[in-house]
Scaffold this motif. Structure first.
Motif, PDB file in Angstrom:
ATOM      1  N   UNK A  16       1.695   5.766  -3.583  1.00  0.00           N
ATOM      2  CA  UNK A  16       1.569   6.826  -4.574  1.00  0.00           C
ATOM      3  C   UNK A  16       1.188   6.185  -5.898  1.00  0.00           C
ATOM      4  N   UNK A  17       0.205   6.779  -6.593  1.00  0.00           N
ATOM      5  CA  UNK A  17      -0.282   6.271  -7.871  1.00  0.00           C
ATOM      6  C   UNK A  17      -0.089   7.330  -8.935  1.00  0.00           C
ATOM      7  N   UNK A  18       0.672   6.992  -9.987  1.00  0.00           N
ATOM      8  CA  UNK A  18       0.855   7.895 -11.125  1.00  0.00           C
ATOM      9  C   UNK A  18      -0.403   7.834 -11.985  1.00  0.00           C
ATOM     10  N   UNK A  19      -1.134   8.930 -12.072  1.00  0.00           N
ATOM     11  CA  UNK A  19      -2.396   8.955 -12.808  1.00  0.00           C
ATOM     12  C   UNK A  19      -2.205   8.727 -14.304  1.00  0.00           C
ATOM     13  N   UNK A  20      -1.061   9.100 -14.851  1.00  0.00           N
ATOM     14  CA  UNK A  20      -0.818   8.977 -16.285  1.00  0.00           C
ATOM     15  C   UNK A  20      -0.540   7.541 -16.707  1.00  0.00           C
ATOM     16  N   UNK A  21       0.200   6.787 -15.884  1.00  0.00           N
ATOM     17  CA  UNK A  21       0.625   5.446 -16.302  1.00  0.00           C
ATOM     18  C   UNK A  21       0.061   4.321 -15.449  1.00  0.00           C
ATOM     19  N   UNK A  22      -0.453   4.627 -14.272  1.00  0.00           N
ATOM     20  CA  UNK A  22      -0.963   3.587 -13.390  1.00  0.00           C
ATOM     21  C   UNK A  22       0.120   2.959 -12.520  1.00  0.00           C
ATOM     22  N   UNK A  23       1.340   3.491 -12.577  1.00  0.00           N
ATOM     23  CA  UNK A  23       2.461   2.990 -11.779  1.00  0.00           C
ATOM     24  C   UNK A  23       2.223   3.309 -10.307  1.00  0.00           C
ATOM     25  N   UNK A  24       2.408   2.313  -9.427  1.00  0.00           N
ATOM     26  CA  UNK A  24       2.209   2.489  -7.985  1.00  0.00           C
ATOM     27  C   UNK A  24       3.490   2.148  -7.244  1.00  0.00           C
ATOM     28  N   UNK A  25       3.756   2.901  -6.181  1.00  0.00           N
ATOM     29  CA  UNK A  25       4.881   2.558  -5.320  1.00  0.00           C
ATOM     30  C   UNK A  25       4.576   2.928  -3.887  1.00  0.00           C
ATOM     31  N   UNK A  26       5.123   2.169  -2.976  1.00  0.00           N
ATOM     32  CA  UNK A  26       4.930   2.348  -1.542  1.00  0.00           C
ATOM     33  C   UNK A  26       6.101   3.139  -0.989  1.00  0.00           C
ATOM     34  N   UNK A  27       5.801   4.176  -0.213  1.00  0.00           N
ATOM     35  CA  UNK A  27       6.856   5.022   0.324  1.00  0.00           C
ATOM     36  C   UNK A  27       6.391   5.643   1.637  1.00  0.00           C
ATOM     37  N   UNK A  28       7.321   6.158   2.384  1.00  0.00           N
ATOM     38  CA  UNK A  28       6.990   6.859   3.618  1.00  0.00           C
ATOM     39  C   UNK A  28       6.664   8.308   3.322  1.00  0.00           C
ATOM     40  N   UNK A  29       5.705   8.869   4.052  1.00  0.00           N
ATOM     41  CA  UNK A  29       5.308  10.249   3.829  1.00  0.00           C
ATOM     42  C   UNK A  29       4.554  10.775   5.049  1.00  0.00           C
ATOM     43  N   UNK A  30       4.498  12.090   5.145  1.00  0.00           N
ATOM     44  CA  UNK A  30       3.667  12.716   6.172  1.00  0.00           C
ATOM     45  C   UNK A  30       2.296  13.058   5.604  1.00  0.00           C
ATOM     46  N   UNK A  31       2.133  12.926   4.301  1.00  0.00           N
ATOM     47  CA  UNK A  31       0.863  13.213   3.633  1.00  0.00           C
ATOM     48  C   UNK A  31      -0.123  12.077   3.888  1.00  0.00           C
ATOM     49  N   UNK A  32      -1.405  12.400   3.916  1.00  0.00           N
ATOM     50  CA  UNK A  32      -2.423  11.386   4.138  1.00  0.00           C
ATOM     51  C   UNK A  32      -3.563  11.594   3.159  1.00  0.00           C
TER      52      UNK A  32
END
Length: 82
Positions: A14-30
């Motif tokens: 997931x990438x925060x568009x406002x700050x550029x912060x990224x984190x790895x997580x589990x999701x059903x979204x693709x």
């Protein structure tokens, strides 16, 4: 659990568009976008507008400028001073 009724659960970035912060997580979204993570693997990239890095509740930087602006306008209009 019934087979075949649950969505595929996998890791995404997931990438925060406002700050550029990224984190790895589990999701059903693709996503069709991908990014190479720190471990060298490629993961789908999901862009989000707000995360814990930019949300005022988590950052402690809540903005009350709108309320202050109204009070200042009222004081200017009616001539009140502090």
């Amino acid at each position: 659990m019934k087979q075949g009724i649950h969505p595929d659960y996998h890791e995404v970035v997931f990438l925060d568009s406002a700050t550029g912060y990224k984190f790895l997580s589990g999701s059903t979204k693709t996503s069709s976008e991908t990014i190479e993570w720190e471990d060298g693997k490629t993961y789908p990239l999901i862009r989000v507008e707000i995360s814990c890095d930019s949300h005022p509740f988590y950052t402690g930087k809540q903005k009350f400028t709108q309320a202050d602006g109204r009070v200042d306008r009222f004081n200017k209009k009616y001539g009140f001073t502090k």
